[in-house]
Scaffold this motif. Structure first.
Motif, short mmCIF file in Angstrom:
data_model
loop_
_atom_site.label_atom_id
_atom_site.label_comp_id
_atom_site.label_asym_id
_atom_site.label_seq_id
_atom_site.Cartn_x
_atom_site.Cartn_y
_atom_site.Cartn_z
N LEU B 11 0.77 -1.17 -0.16
CA LEU B 11 0.09 0.07 -0.17
C LEU B 11 0.81 1.35 -0.02
O LEU B 11 0.69 1.91 -0.98
CB LEU B 11 -1.02 -0.05 1.27
N PRO B 12 1.85 1.49 1.07
CA PRO B 12 2.70 2.54 0.91
C PRO B 12 3.69 2.84 -0.34
O PRO B 12 3.69 3.93 -0.63
CB PRO B 12 3.29 2.51 2.12
N LEU B 13 3.94 1.73 -0.71
CA LEU B 13 4.78 1.68 -1.97
C LEU B 13 4.08 2.30 -3.14
O LEU B 13 4.63 3.17 -3.76
CB LEU B 13 5.55 0.33 -2.18
N ALA B 14 2.81 1.63 -3.34
CA ALA B 14 2.18 2.22 -4.37
C ALA B 14 1.57 3.58 -4.09
O ALA B 14 1.90 4.45 -5.01
CB ALA B 14 0.69 1.23 -4.63
N GLY B 15 1.26 4.00 -2.99
CA GLY B 15 1.09 5.55 -2.42
C GLY B 15 2.25 6.12 -3.04
O GLY B 15 1.76 7.43 -3.52
N VAL B 16 3.36 5.92 -2.80
CA VAL B 16 4.65 6.81 -3.11
C VAL B 16 4.61 6.98 -4.58
O VAL B 16 4.52 8.19 -5.24
CB VAL B 16 5.77 6.07 -2.73
N LEU B 229 13.28 4.28 -3.47
CA LEU B 229 12.37 3.34 -3.90
C LEU B 229 13.35 2.28 -4.67
O LEU B 229 13.24 0.98 -4.28
CB LEU B 229 11.07 3.51 -4.22
N ALA B 230 13.66 2.94 -5.96
CA ALA B 230 14.31 2.30 -6.72
C ALA B 230 15.79 1.55 -6.09
O ALA B 230 15.83 0.30 -6.54
CB ALA B 230 14.85 3.00 -7.94
N LEU B 358 1.58 6.49 2.71
CA LEU B 358 0.40 6.44 3.36
C LEU B 358 -0.19 7.69 3.60
O LEU B 358 -1.38 7.67 4.00
CB LEU B 358 1.08 5.79 4.86
N LEU B 359 0.23 8.67 3.42
CA LEU B 359 -0.45 9.97 3.49
C LEU B 359 -1.35 10.18 2.75
O LEU B 359 -2.57 10.79 2.99
CB LEU B 359 0.62 11.14 3.37
N ALA B 360 -1.21 9.66 1.54
CA ALA B 360 -2.44 9.87 0.51
C ALA B 360 -3.55 9.06 1.01
O ALA B 360 -4.73 9.67 1.07
CB ALA B 360 -2.05 9.37 -0.92
N PRO B 361 -3.42 7.74 1.23
CA PRO B 361 -4.72 6.93 1.77
C PRO B 361 -5.30 7.55 2.84
O PRO B 361 -6.36 7.51 3.21
CB PRO B 361 -4.09 5.30 1.90
N ALA B 362 -4.48 8.23 3.73
CA ALA B 362 -4.96 9.06 4.98
C ALA B 362 -5.65 10.04 4.77
O ALA B 362 -6.65 10.31 5.38
CB ALA B 362 -3.41 9.24 5.65
N SER B 386 4.84 -1.78 10.29
CA SER B 386 4.78 -3.20 9.83
C SER B 386 5.28 -3.16 8.41
O SER B 386 5.92 -4.08 8.20
CB SER B 386 3.34 -3.70 9.89
N ALA B 387 4.96 -2.36 7.52
CA ALA B 387 5.29 -2.29 6.14
C ALA B 387 6.86 -2.32 6.03
O ALA B 387 7.57 -3.16 5.38
CB ALA B 387 4.89 -1.29 5.30
N ARG B 388 7.43 -1.50 7.05
CA ARG B 388 8.92 -1.23 6.94
C ARG B 388 9.42 -2.60 7.30
O ARG B 388 10.49 -2.87 6.89
CB ARG B 388 9.18 0.03 7.74
N LEU B 389 8.97 -2.94 8.72
CA LEU B 389 9.87 -4.09 9.32
C LEU B 389 9.43 -5.53 8.95
O LEU B 389 9.83 -6.34 9.73
CB LEU B 389 9.95 -3.73 10.80
N MET B 390 8.34 -5.50 8.07
CA MET B 390 7.87 -6.90 7.58
C MET B 390 9.01 -7.93 7.30
O MET B 390 9.14 -9.13 7.95
CB MET B 390 6.96 -6.53 6.36
N ALA B 391 9.89 -7.33 6.49
CA ALA B 391 11.15 -8.49 6.16
C ALA B 391 12.08 -8.75 7.41
O ALA B 391 12.29 -10.01 7.45
CB ALA B 391 11.90 -7.74 4.89
N ALA B 392 12.26 -7.96 8.28
CA ALA B 392 12.97 -8.17 9.39
C ALA B 392 12.37 -9.24 10.37
O ALA B 392 13.05 -10.13 10.91
CB ALA B 392 13.15 -6.88 10.24
N ALA B 393 11.02 -9.12 10.27
CA ALA B 393 10.22 -10.35 11.07
C ALA B 393 10.13 -11.29 10.33
O ALA B 393 10.10 -12.54 10.95
CB ALA B 393 8.76 -9.88 11.15
N LEU B 394 10.02 -11.25 9.03
CA LEU B 394 9.63 -12.46 8.26
C LEU B 394 10.82 -13.41 8.15
O LEU B 394 10.73 -14.72 8.22
CB LEU B 394 9.54 -12.06 6.59
N GLU B 395 12.04 -12.83 8.18
CA GLU B 395 13.49 -13.64 8.00
C GLU B 395 13.45 -14.66 9.18
O GLU B 395 13.64 -15.98 8.92
CB GLU B 395 14.68 -12.99 8.01
N PRO B 396 13.52 -14.41 10.51
CA PRO B 396 13.56 -15.28 11.56
C PRO B 396 12.27 -16.39 11.47
O PRO B 396 12.28 -17.32 11.70
CB PRO B 396 13.67 -14.39 12.95
#
Lengths: 339, 509
Positions: B11-16, B229-230, B358-362, B386-396
């Motif tokens: 969502l936020p990535l698309a938002g940007v 982002l790129a 996220l500002l746009a949907p907000a 959550s969006a930012r840290l998802m991968a950090a949590a996903l790995e373990p």
């Protein structure tokens, strides 16, 4: 209970119209080379995979057919995986009790105790799976599967992870315990010796098809095809010509009652030939002694095969003569494959 | 479920991307974006090289040699992960200020001024390297420990010794880990806002926050965000690609513990000195200076306590949400690995970019329900975390779930569990430890997070990081100390527990 079952992965059909029935209370071995589809059959029976054709029935209820797939948990079938698949977060007692949570705690504990005792692992009840030996893990996995009193117990290559010298002992003890329980058992294996030792009934499979079913000795002595013969051990295949109930073979003229006239194949086991002063001439390639037997690699024209004989001094290049063992009253002939 | 978790990340990535297409209101020239981008790139390059060298040497020493304090350094070298980079920046800027203690001492005692200010790109590179070398250290240490002794012994038999082994065998084998560790450090550099902003270094991330806060332009902010982002996507790809070769790195067949080489007396103490320097630069000196200065301020304890409560609550709620989503994602993506890869993109994406996205949907929600401001903002903030840290949590969590073989799930099914019940009975208990680890990692990262919090927080909602940043902007450094130290107080026990766990972990345990 399996009727014309088929299964395909993408373009490849791995099980082709396979069919067989299992007899209650008996141990059946499904024997075939790696990749012949036997594990897929096991998974289809367990309900872990759908069938693309044909049907699987348990006590006349269709559990698998195209579009029909009774969930594995509703089939009443136990499956023991090759790697045993014990739950690492549960100790032995809880692993065995995993499938019988619906029972009251007292009844559950009693059943678990009984199973652990029956499989001689009562002393391991509080141990964790990773501390157990391969054989012990397997007993836990079997006890766990049997706790639900399945109508059928499936074992996938149960002894392939065990060391050679322990294997026969463990196998014998385990199969004896399973026989005592009286459950119908289907064992998948690629080891002919294993199949011959433990099976009441044998199913031979190759390339997704069932080749032959029957008692082990019957399958060994009367293979329906060269492939079936080779599944149960080395088989020497020699040309023969049949005419009027007699066959003209490299060993001479042999009786061939009931055989159709024409070209045929004579199927002989390596143990069924003896050294003689005259008979079929072959050239010795090499000879190697294993205890009380000598395995001799020989060549007959372009064909090479191995035979087993009593100890003899043989040198490479030497020409020897072979005859059929006198105990072989009726040699086995197969019609020539149309090639 | 997995799709939902994936949606949260995307969502936020698309938002940007959508926001960047809008009509610009702030007059920020493309030239500025290019200049900021160059600074970001330069900083990333220098920090990448510095962390690669320092982290690798530390890992090589600790993993393969015996010297005084080795056991202690094995886990303590990772402790700078508990310190927010901006706290290091405050402390170092003050230490190296023209009127600061170090330069005053040099002028008085030695009669010359080193003339080095932390408020420069070079200074920022030093501060960020001190903060982020643990990423390389941890990755390399585990690579060195996991390498097969057989390979090292084979190298020895072929005449390779000591340092030669490092250059010719160990380092090439650990290259995937090096790439992964450096990629993480560089991602953190690009995401950093607090430290570079304080050190007056203009990067893309400070550009985003400024475009938004000074010019109020989401569009400009989003345009700053696009190159980030790129880059994030490229870094993520690098990190993933490097991981593909990892199976080569560990000898699959049999694992034996590495023989640890004792170092000579002098060399041993040199190693101790080196590790002490790293630990001092990343933790002891800057934090010591902040503690030393505590006396100079009279902190507003009520406000601090309130901010601490906010930080802890946000951290806990964010950790819970992220672990929940990551677990769903991990379970779901066994069948859809592509979604997991997309979700990992978030980790490389700076928090500021997430917030802008996220500002746009907000804005839409705020327009529909004007009264819901603060509540929506908190929810958005949690989503950004959550969006930012998802991968950090996903790995373990992924690693934890890898212990569940497919046959275990099949076994549970033949033992009478439905698909979902089997997952609950087997997957979750087995991955429990991994979920705790993931939660703690996320918790610490949220405590340290600044830019997304700054952008999305409700009015007058202070966290410790925001408080520290506000004081620091006003040059009230002694007052920026207490909130920074409170972050450390919250995160240090967690990080000690985590690093000890990681440091003591051996393959197969």
């Amino acid at each position: 209970m399996l009727r014309d079952v088929s299964r395909r992965y993408a373009a490849r059909e791995v099980v082709k119209k396979a069919g067989f029935a299992l007899h209650p209370g008996r141990i059946t071995c499904l024997l075939g080379p790696s990749g012949c589809g036997k594990s897929t059959i096991l998974r289809m029976i367990a309900g872990l995979e759908p069938v693309d054709g044909g049907s699987i029935t348990i006590h006349h209820d269709v559990v698998s057919a195209p579009g029909v797939l009774v969930a594995p948990e509703q089939r009443g079938i136990g499956l023991v995986f090759q790697d045993n698949a014990l739950f690492p977060h549960l100790n032995v007692r809880d692993n065995v009790g995993f499938g019988i949570q619906s029972l009251k705690p007292d009844a559950r504990n009693a059943l678990v105790q009984e199973l652990l005792a029956r499989f001689h692992i009562g002393h391991l009840a509080a141990e964790w799976p990773h501390t157990l030996s391969g054989g012990e893990q397997q007993r836990v996995a079997i006890a766990r599967a049997l706790a639900r009193k399945p109508v059928l117990l499936l074992l996938d290559e149960p002894f392939s992870n065990l060391d050679g010298h322990l294997r026969a002992t463990i196998r014998q003890a385990l199969m004896a315990d399973l026989r005592d329980v009286g459950t119908t058992v289907l064992v998948v294996t690629h080891d002919p010796e294993e199949a011959m030792t433990i099976a009441d009934d044998l199913i031979l499979m190759a390339d997704g098809r069932v080749l032959q079913t029957g008692a082990p000795s019957e399958c060994y002595d009367n293979p329906v095809s060269l492939t079936a013969a080779q599944l149960l051990g080395e088989a020497i295949c020699l040309p023969a010509h049949i005419k009027d109930q007699f066959a003209d073979t490299p060993f001479g003229v042999l009786p061939a009652p009931g055989q159709t006239d024409g070209n045929a194949l004579l199927i002989v086991r390596p143990k069924d030939v003896i050294l003689a002063d005259e008979g079929m001439p072959v050239t010795v390639l090499s000879a190697r002694r294993f205890g009380r037997e000598t395995v001799v690699a020989v060549a007959r024209d372009a064909e090479e095969f191995a035979i087993q004989t009593r100890p003899a001094e043989l040198a490479a290049g030497q020409v020897i003569h072979l005859q059929l063992h006198p105990d072989i009253a009726l040699p086995r002939f197969l019609p020539c494959p149309p090639d | 479920m997995a799709a939902f978790a994936g949606f949260i990340v995307m969502l936020p990535l698309a938002g940007v991307a959508i926001a960047a297409l809008g009509q610009d209101t702030a007059d920020i020239a493309g030239r500025d974006i290019a200049r900021y981008a160059m600074t970001s790139a330069g900083l990333a390059l220098v920090v990448g090289v510095l962390t690669a060298i320092t982290g690798t040497i530390a890992a090589w020493l600790v993993a393969m040699h015996r010297f005084p304090g080795r056991q202690f350094f094995a886990w303590s070298l990772a402790l700078p992960l508990a310190v927010p980079a901006f706290a290091l920046a405050y402390s170092y800027a003050d230490l190296f200020d023209v009127a600061g203690p170090l330069r005053t001492y040099f002028r008085d005692a030695l009669g010359f001024d080193p003339g080095f200010s932390m408020r420069s790109t070079g200074g920022a590179a030093f501060v960020l390297s001190a903060a982020f070398y643990p990423y390389v250290y941890l990755a390399m240490r585990s690579a060195f420990i996991n390498q097969s002794v057989n390979v090292l012994e084979a190298a020895a038999m072929l005449g390779c010794r000591g340092r030669q082994t490092l250059w010719r065998v160990a380092l090439p084998m650990a290259r995937p880990a090096l790439v992964a560790g450096v990629a993480l450090a560089v991602m953190e550099v690009l995401a950093d806002y607090g430290a570079v902003q304080f050190l007056s270094v203009q990067t893309l991330t400070t550009g985003i926050v400024r475009a938004w806060s000074v010019y109020g332009s989401t569009v400009s902010a989003a345009r700053f965000a696009l190159p980030l982002l790129a880059t994030a996507a490229v870094l993520m790809w690098l990190e993933r690609a490097s991981r593909k070769g990892r199976s080569h790195e560990t000898g699959r067949s049999r694992w034996r513990e590495i023989e640890i080489q004792p170092l000579g007396h002098a060399a041993g103490w040199l190693a101790t000195f080196y590790c002490s320097c790293l630990l001092t630069a990343g933790l002891l000196l800057p934090i010591g200076w902040l503690i030393w200065n505590l006396g100079a301020s009279s902190p507003d304890w009520g406000r601090l306590a309130h901010a601490m409560q906010n930080s802890a609550l946000l951290g806990a709620a964010g950790a819970a949400l992220t672990v929940l989503l990551a677990t769903m994602l991990a379970l779901g993506t066994r069948r859809l690995p592509f979604v997991a890869r997309l979700a990992s993109l978030g980790y490389a994406t700076p928090g500021a970019v997430m917030a802008i996205g996220l500002l746009a949907p907000a804005g839409v929600i705020w327009t529909i329900t004007p009264g819901s401001g603060a509540a929506v903002a908190i929810v958005l903030l949690l989503l950004a975390y959550s969006a930012r840290l998802m991968a950090a949590a996903l790995e373990p969590i992924d690693a934890g779930l890898a212990r569940v073989t497919p046959s275990m799930i099949f076994a549970a099914r033949t033992l009478g569990r439905t698909e979902t019940a089997a997952s609950i009975a087997v997957d979750l208990p087995v991955a429990r430890g991994a979920m705790l680890t993931a939660g703690l990692i996320v918790f610490v990262d949220i405590l340290k997070e600044l830019p997304a919090t700054l952008i999305l927080r409700p009015f007058n909602f202070d966290t410790l990081a925001v408080l520290a940043n506000n004081f620091a902007i006003d040059e009230r450094l002694s007052q920026a100390g207490p909130p920074s130290l409170l972050i450390l107080a919250l995160s240090l026990p967690t990080v000690i527990w985590l690093t000890r766990r990681i440091a003591l972990a051996r393959p197969g345990t």
